[in-house]
Design an enzyme around this catalytic site. Structure first.
Site, PDB file in Angstrom:
ATOM      1  N   ARG A 172      54.974  36.467  33.911  1.00  0.00           N
ATOM      2  CA  ARG A 172      53.929  37.397  34.363  1.00  0.00           C
ATOM      3  C   ARG A 172      54.521  38.794  34.532  1.00  0.00           C
ATOM      4  NH1 ARG A 172      50.439  35.592  39.310  1.00  0.00           N
ATOM      5  NH2 ARG A 172      49.190  37.344  38.543  1.00  0.00           N
ATOM      6  N   CYS A 231      53.892  40.865  44.723  1.00  0.00           N
ATOM      7  CA  CYS A 231      53.652  39.662  43.926  1.00  0.00           C
ATOM      8  C   CYS A 231      52.305  39.829  43.248  1.00  0.00           C
ATOM      9  CB  CYS A 231      53.713  38.419  44.811  1.00  0.00           C
ATOM     10  SG  CYS A 231      52.553  38.465  46.208  1.00  0.00           S
TER      11      CYS A 231
END
Length: 276
Positions: A172, A231
């Site tokens: 990611r 995050c």
């Protein structure tokens, strides 16, 4: 005080004269609600807290899990029996992200005595209970700001002149996949630091010296203004902040994280591996 507690320590304290309030924060990203699992069996006396509904505000411009209204959060904690000075132990199903989110929120709002059950429910060897407790209401009153935070502008500044860690999975970070947010990639200048590397095969945090070596290898330095962390939406980043504390560093969470950053098309996005 260490931010984590072992299952044996938790069992001993629960049987002692000053037992901790136990909070069950079972949750999965994109998964079913954790309440049915809680009702099927939890640590005796533990109260269930819903991460999506009670540990976050409504999704929007501030990201998928923005910080909850402090007064609403305080009401949830008081309902669970949390007092100003009562010790608190939080746990989840074992991944550690949800428990760390609860730990961080309690610390951010000024609670002095909160720890995460290391390894989560899987580490518990005692009996489980299906009884739903209704504890006496606590007197905890949140005082937000006890821990520092970042917004988009200060996160970008950390990435330029300090150290900003991206706690998501490496794919990611690189932008190879993005199953949730508008666009894949990372904040330019951020360093990939997946939370999976904070723990062992059983989901327990690595020893302090190994975590310190890990973060030093990523560029963390003692005595600085802290290490920025983000995050996807401010949940797994709390896990990284906790790991940094074990290692002796100060982690500074960007609560909006990638879900907030990427929602604004004017913000820059980097892809691929980090520069050498």
């Amino acid at each position: 005080m260490k931010p984590i507690i072992t299952a044996s320590e938790c069992a001993s304290e629960s049987a002692g004269p000053r037992p901790p309030v136990l909070l069950d924060i079972r949750w999965q990203l994109g998964g079913p609600n954790g309440r049915p699992d809680y009702e099927a069996g939890h640590l005796p006396g533990a109260v269930y807290v819903d991460l999506d509904a009670e540990l976050a505000g409504p999704a929007g411009d501030g990201g998928r899990h923005p910080l909850p209204d402090p007064e609403a959060f305080g009401a949830v904690m008081r309902r669970a029996g949390v007092g100003q000075d009562t010790p608190v132990v939080v746990y989840d199903g074992g991944q550690g992200w949800a428990a760390a989110r609860a730990w961080w929120l309690l610390r951010w709002t000024g609670h002095p005595d909160v720890r995460v059950l290391d390894g989560g429910l899987a580490a518990w060897t005692g009996d489980l209970s299906t009884e739903i407790p209704y504890p006496a209401e606590g007197d905890f009153r949140p005082k937000p700001g006890a821990l520092p935070t970042l917004d988009a502008e200060s996160a970008a500044a950390f990435a330029r002149s300090g150290l900003l860690l991206d706690a998501r999975a490496a794919e990611r970070y690189r932008g190879d996949v993005e199953p949730i947010d508008r666009v894949g990639g990372h904040i330019p200048g951020a360093v990939s630091a997946p939370t999976t590397e904070n723990v062992d095969a059983d989901g327990r945090y690595l020893p302090a010296d190994r975590l310190a070596a890990r973060f030093a290898g990523l560029g963390a330095q003692a005595g600085t203004e802290g290490v920025g962390v983000y995050c996807g939406s401010g949940v797994s980043g709390a896990h990284e902040v906790l790991a940094l504390e074990i290692a002796g560093f100060t982690g500074v969470l960007y609560p909006g994280s990638w879900s907030e950053w990427s929602s604004d098309p004017s913000r820059p996005v980097a892809t691929g591996p980090e520069p050498q």
